[in-house]
Structure formats: structure tokens, C-alpha cells
Motif scaffolding. Structure first.
Motif, PDB file in Angstrom:
ATOM      1  N   PHE A  74      27.479 -63.449 -30.754  1.00 43.68           N
ATOM      2  CA  PHE A  74      26.171 -62.810 -30.863  1.00 43.68           C
ATOM      3  C   PHE A  74      25.840 -62.703 -32.348  1.00 43.68           C
ATOM      4  N   SER A  75      25.467 -63.829 -32.907  1.00 45.71           N
ATOM      5  CA  SER A  75      25.179 -63.885 -34.332  1.00 45.71           C
ATOM      6  C   SER A  75      24.122 -64.944 -34.605  1.00 45.71           C
ATOM      7  N   PRO A  76      23.124 -64.599 -35.409  1.00 44.82           N
ATOM      8  CA  PRO A  76      22.106 -65.586 -35.781  1.00 44.82           C
ATOM      9  C   PRO A  76      22.678 -66.772 -36.549  1.00 44.82           C
ATOM     10  N   ILE A 123      20.536 -67.125 -30.014  1.00 41.51           N
ATOM     11  CA  ILE A 123      20.581 -65.893 -30.803  1.00 41.51           C
ATOM     12  C   ILE A 123      20.116 -66.230 -32.219  1.00 41.51           C
ATOM     13  N   THR A 124      18.884 -65.832 -32.520  1.00 41.25           N
ATOM     14  CA  THR A 124      18.324 -66.082 -33.849  1.00 41.25           C
ATOM     15  C   THR A 124      18.073 -64.750 -34.542  1.00 41.25           C
ATOM     16  N   VAL A 131      26.965 -56.855 -25.920  1.00 44.21           N
ATOM     17  CA  VAL A 131      26.934 -57.426 -27.276  1.00 44.21           C
ATOM     18  C   VAL A 131      28.319 -57.359 -27.907  1.00 44.21           C
ATOM     19  N   TYR A 182      15.146 -63.069 -33.007  1.00 44.50           N
ATOM     20  CA  TYR A 182      15.476 -62.445 -31.728  1.00 44.50           C
ATOM     21  C   TYR A 182      16.182 -61.106 -31.933  1.00 44.50           C
ATOM     22  N   VAL A 183      17.207 -61.083 -32.781  1.00 44.69           N
ATOM     23  CA  VAL A 183      17.960 -59.854 -33.014  1.00 44.69           C
ATOM     24  C   VAL A 183      17.054 -58.790 -33.625  1.00 44.69           C
ATOM     25  N   SER A 223      24.538 -57.555 -36.754  1.00 38.14           N
ATOM     26  CA  SER A 223      24.229 -58.987 -36.600  1.00 38.14           C
ATOM     27  C   SER A 223      23.061 -59.464 -37.452  1.00 38.14           C
TER      28      SER A 223
END
Length: 182
Positions: free
Chosen positions: A49-51, A57-58, A42, A61-62, A99
């Protein structure tokens, strides 16, 4: 990661152990290694790695991954105390928390997790204490003005481990962290 946590839950529940289920002495180091690898990946991905950037990457999800990490580390701690798992778990929670904006149940879970980790500081080494302080700093920064009074009271209570860390033998632990300077 979750498979190792499930194996550890079988140990806790007292179920008859299958020969295929490894003991905690095997599962815990592997869980710590997986958490470290995930954190490294990450961090390596960085801003991607960011919504905010969108799928895959939502925020959902995170949040899901963060909840799973919290559950795995908590399950591992209930079975057997492992400073390596807790340190790696704290670092992993930190990179994931950076994130996503913790709100609602996620915020409650993260706050409870942070306080639970703080309670172990005096029994552990400086690496663990530094990981907890970094995590708490990130939590305070992320949650900011939405911090519940009960969290602040526990953090700054006269019997709080945070206050006791002022007397830690390692100088780097005693140096005040930006958001947690007491």
C-alpha cells in the motif's frame, strides 16, 4: 464510511430525518468499525500500500482517501463526541499518512486535525490519548522541518494539552514519545 458521515450531517443540519437515516447511536459505532477495518486492511497490505509501487495505489488516491477520512471524522465529532470514532480515525489517518508526504493543503489539514484531536485528550481515556500521541509523533516525523512555527507553538504552549498529558493517570501515556518528548 462517507454514507455514515452524510447521515450524521443530516442530523447536524436539522433536516427532517428520513426513517432510513439511522441516528448517531447507530451510525457512529458503524463508522468506527469501518475505520478500524480500513486501518487493519492497510496495515495487512503493508508495503504494497504505497504510491511508490504505482497503480492502483497512487499518491492522488492516498491523498483523496486521507482527505475523506479527515472529513468523516471531523463531521462525526461535530455531531456527537465518540471516543471510539476518534480513536479509530486517528489510527486510520496514521496508516494513511505513513504512505504519503503531506504538502500544501493536505499538510495544513493534517496539522489542524492533529491539534484538534489533542484538544480532546484530557476528556478521554488512555487509548485515545495514546492514539493522539502516536498520530502527533507521526505528523512531526512526516512533516519534519516543514512544521510551521504556529503548530509548534500550539503544541508546546503553556496551556497545551500535550504538556498536561505529563500528569495523565496512566503511566503509558506519560512515557515520552520519540518526537514529542517535552
Amino acid at each position: 464510511m462517507e454514507a455514515y458521515a452524510e447521515d450524521l450531517n443530516h442530523v447536524t443540519s436539522g433536516e427532517v430525518l428520513d426513517e432510513d437515516i439511522p441516528p448517531p447511536s447507530v451510525s457512529l459505532p458503524k463508522l468506527a468499525a469501518l475505520l478500524r477495518v480500513f486501518s487493519t486492511v492497510v496495515r495487512s497490505i503493508g508495503e504494497r500500500f504505497s504510491p511508490v509501487r504505482g497503480p492502483p495505489i497512487t499518491e492522488v488516491y492516498v491523498t483523496d482517501v486521507l482527505n475523506r477520512v479527515l472529513a468523516c471524522v471531523t463531521a462525526a465529532k461535530q455531531v456527537q463526541f465518540s471516543e471510539a470514532v476518534l480513536t479509530a480515525g486517528n489510527e486510520c489517518v496514521g496508516v494513511l499518512l505513513a504512505s504519503v508526504e503531506p504538502i500544501g493543503q493536505l499538510m495544513e489539514a493534517v496539522l489542524a486535525y492533529g491539534l484538534d484531536q489533542l484538544d480532546c485528550c484530557l476528556a478521554c481515556g488512555s487509548d485515545y490519548s495514546l492514539a493522539v500521541l502516536s498520530l502527533l509523533t507521526l505528523i512531526v516525523d512526516q512533516v519534519n522541518t516543514r512544521l510551521p512555527v504556529s503548530f509548534v507553538e500550539r503544541l508546546l504552549a503553556p496551556h497545551s494539552q500535550l504538556l498536561n498529558l505529563r500528569f495523565h493517570p496512566e503511566k503509558e501515556v506519560c512515557v515520552p514519545h520519540s518526537s514529542l518528548a517535552v
